[in-house]
Design a protein around this motif. Structure first.
Motif, PDB file in Angstrom:
ATOM      1  N   ILE A 196       0.842  -1.207   0.000  1.00  0.00           N
ATOM      2  CA  ILE A 196       0.000   0.000   0.000  1.00  0.00           C
ATOM      3  C   ILE A 196       0.869   1.246   0.000  1.00  0.00           C
ATOM      4  CG2 ILE A 196      -1.636   1.340   1.377  1.00  0.00           C
ATOM      5  CD1 ILE A 196      -2.804  -1.432   2.266  1.00  0.00           C
ATOM      6  N   ARG A 197       1.908   1.264   0.831  1.00  0.00           N
ATOM      7  CA  ARG A 197       2.788   2.433   0.892  1.00  0.00           C
ATOM      8  C   ARG A 197       3.497   2.674  -0.429  1.00  0.00           C
ATOM      9  NH1 ARG A 197       5.570   1.522   6.771  1.00  0.00           N
ATOM     10  NH2 ARG A 197       3.926   2.515   7.996  1.00  0.00           N
ATOM     11  N   SER A 198       4.031   1.620  -1.033  1.00  0.00           N
ATOM     12  CA  SER A 198       4.765   1.812  -2.288  1.00  0.00           C
ATOM     13  C   SER A 198       3.822   2.194  -3.424  1.00  0.00           C
ATOM     14  CB  SER A 198       5.576   0.573  -2.646  1.00  0.00           C
ATOM     15  OG  SER A 198       4.722  -0.522  -2.875  1.00  0.00           O
ATOM     16  N   SER A 199       2.620   1.646  -3.439  1.00  0.00           N
ATOM     17  CA  SER A 199       1.643   2.016  -4.466  1.00  0.00           C
ATOM     18  C   SER A 199       1.232   3.472  -4.318  1.00  0.00           C
ATOM     19  CB  SER A 199       0.402   1.125  -4.365  1.00  0.00           C
ATOM     20  OG  SER A 199       0.726  -0.209  -4.639  1.00  0.00           O
ATOM     21  N   SER A 200       1.049   3.903  -3.084  1.00  0.00           N
ATOM     22  CA  SER A 200       0.694   5.294  -2.829  1.00  0.00           C
ATOM     23  C   SER A 200       1.814   6.235  -3.277  1.00  0.00           C
ATOM     24  CB  SER A 200       0.409   5.486  -1.341  1.00  0.00           C
ATOM     25  OG  SER A 200       0.170   6.829  -1.053  1.00  0.00           O
ATOM     26  N   ALA A 201       3.052   5.876  -2.975  1.00  0.00           N
ATOM     27  CA  ALA A 201       4.186   6.706  -3.377  1.00  0.00           C
ATOM     28  C   ALA A 201       4.281   6.786  -4.900  1.00  0.00           C
ATOM     29  CB  ALA A 201       5.484   6.149  -2.795  1.00  0.00           C
ATOM     30  N   LEU A 202       4.061   5.675  -5.567  1.00  0.00           N
ATOM     31  CA  LEU A 202       4.106   5.653  -7.029  1.00  0.00           C
ATOM     32  C   LEU A 202       3.006   6.533  -7.609  1.00  0.00           C
ATOM     33  CD1 LEU A 202       5.209   4.543  -9.686  1.00  0.00           C
ATOM     34  CD2 LEU A 202       3.637   2.612  -9.418  1.00  0.00           C
ATOM     35  N   LEU A 203       1.801   6.432  -7.067  1.00  0.00           N
ATOM     36  CA  LEU A 203       0.704   7.270  -7.555  1.00  0.00           C
ATOM     37  C   LEU A 203       1.017   8.744  -7.410  1.00  0.00           C
ATOM     38  CD1 LEU A 203      -2.500   5.434  -6.316  1.00  0.00           C
ATOM     39  CD2 LEU A 203      -1.835   5.886  -8.679  1.00  0.00           C
ATOM     40  N   HIS A 204       1.602   9.127  -6.303  1.00  0.00           N
ATOM     41  CA  HIS A 204       1.935  10.535  -6.087  1.00  0.00           C
ATOM     42  C   HIS A 204       2.989  11.029  -7.076  1.00  0.00           C
ATOM     43  CE1 HIS A 204      -0.375  12.118  -2.779  1.00  0.00           C
ATOM     44  NE2 HIS A 204      -0.347  10.928  -2.248  1.00  0.00           N
ATOM     45  N   ARG A 205       3.812  10.131  -7.566  1.00  0.00           N
ATOM     46  CA  ARG A 205       4.828  10.541  -8.548  1.00  0.00           C
ATOM     47  C   ARG A 205       4.263  10.661  -9.953  1.00  0.00           C
ATOM     48  NH1 ARG A 205       8.767   6.719  -6.029  1.00  0.00           N
ATOM     49  NH2 ARG A 205       8.034   5.312  -7.625  1.00  0.00           N
ATOM     50  N   VAL A 206       3.256   9.855 -10.292  1.00  0.00           N
ATOM     51  CA  VAL A 206       2.828   9.801 -11.691  1.00  0.00           C
ATOM     52  C   VAL A 206       1.542  10.565 -12.000  1.00  0.00           C
ATOM     53  CG1 VAL A 206       3.968   7.598 -12.099  1.00  0.00           C
ATOM     54  CG2 VAL A 206       1.575   7.609 -11.432  1.00  0.00           C
ATOM     55  N   ILE A 207       0.772  10.939 -10.988  1.00  0.00           N
ATOM     56  CA  ILE A 207      -0.480  11.641 -11.293  1.00  0.00           C
ATOM     57  C   ILE A 207      -0.243  13.141 -11.404  1.00  0.00           C
ATOM     58  CG2 ILE A 207      -1.940   9.902 -10.238  1.00  0.00           C
ATOM     59  CD1 ILE A 207      -2.209  11.641  -7.794  1.00  0.00           C
ATOM     60  N   ASP A 208      -1.147  13.797 -12.117  1.00  0.00           N
ATOM     61  CA  ASP A 208      -1.002  15.239 -12.305  1.00  0.00           C
ATOM     62  C   ASP A 208      -1.402  15.987 -11.036  1.00  0.00           C
ATOM     63  OD1 ASP A 208      -3.923  16.082 -12.476  1.00  0.00           O
ATOM     64  OD2 ASP A 208      -3.830  14.588 -14.086  1.00  0.00           O
ATOM     65  N   SER A 209      -1.039  17.246 -10.963  1.00  0.00           N
ATOM     66  CA  SER A 209      -1.238  18.019  -9.734  1.00  0.00           C
ATOM     67  C   SER A 209      -2.716  18.222  -9.401  1.00  0.00           C
ATOM     68  CB  SER A 209      -0.521  19.351  -9.819  1.00  0.00           C
ATOM     69  OG  SER A 209      -1.048  20.125 -10.873  1.00  0.00           O
ATOM     70  N   GLU A 210      -3.576  18.351 -10.393  1.00  0.00           N
ATOM     71  CA  GLU A 210      -5.010  18.538 -10.130  1.00  0.00           C
ATOM     72  C   GLU A 210      -5.601  17.288  -9.486  1.00  0.00           C
ATOM     73  OE1 GLU A 210      -8.320  20.406  -9.485  1.00  0.00           O
ATOM     74  OE2 GLU A 210      -6.583  21.416 -10.364  1.00  0.00           O
ATOM     75  N   THR A 211      -5.270  16.152 -10.012  1.00  0.00           N
ATOM     76  CA  THR A 211      -5.751  14.895  -9.426  1.00  0.00           C
ATOM     77  C   THR A 211      -5.184  14.724  -8.024  1.00  0.00           C
ATOM     78  OG1 THR A 211      -5.867  13.907 -11.628  1.00  0.00           O
ATOM     79  CG2 THR A 211      -5.888  12.399  -9.765  1.00  0.00           C
ATOM     80  N   LYS A 212      -3.918  15.057  -7.840  1.00  0.00           N
ATOM     81  CA  LYS A 212      -3.290  14.940  -6.529  1.00  0.00           C
ATOM     82  C   LYS A 212      -4.022  15.795  -5.498  1.00  0.00           C
ATOM     83  CE  LYS A 212       1.143  14.587  -6.606  1.00  0.00           C
ATOM     84  NZ  LYS A 212       2.591  14.843  -6.640  1.00  0.00           N
TER      85      LYS A 212
END
Length: 50
Positions: A26-42
């Motif tokens: 869960i932690r690594s998936s969350s970190a990956l999502l934060h790196r690849v999603i755009d700022s609006e989605t974040k």
């Protein structure tokens, strides 16, 4: 009394071991999502993760 405490300690150690891998995923998936999603989605999902 000692037997009860030993069984409880064994249970907690086993549970901690069993939960370690899913939590790491869960932690690594969350970190990956934060790196690849755009700022609006974040901005939209960050409050959901808190």
């Amino acid at each position: 009394m000692c037997n009860t405490l030993n069984r409880e300690r064994d249970f907690v150690n086993h549970a901690r071991h069993e939960l370690r891998t899913p939590i790491a995923v869960i932690r690594s998936s969350s970190a990956l999502l934060h790196r690849v999603i755009d700022s609006e989605t974040k901005k939209r999902i960050t409050p959901c993760l808190a």
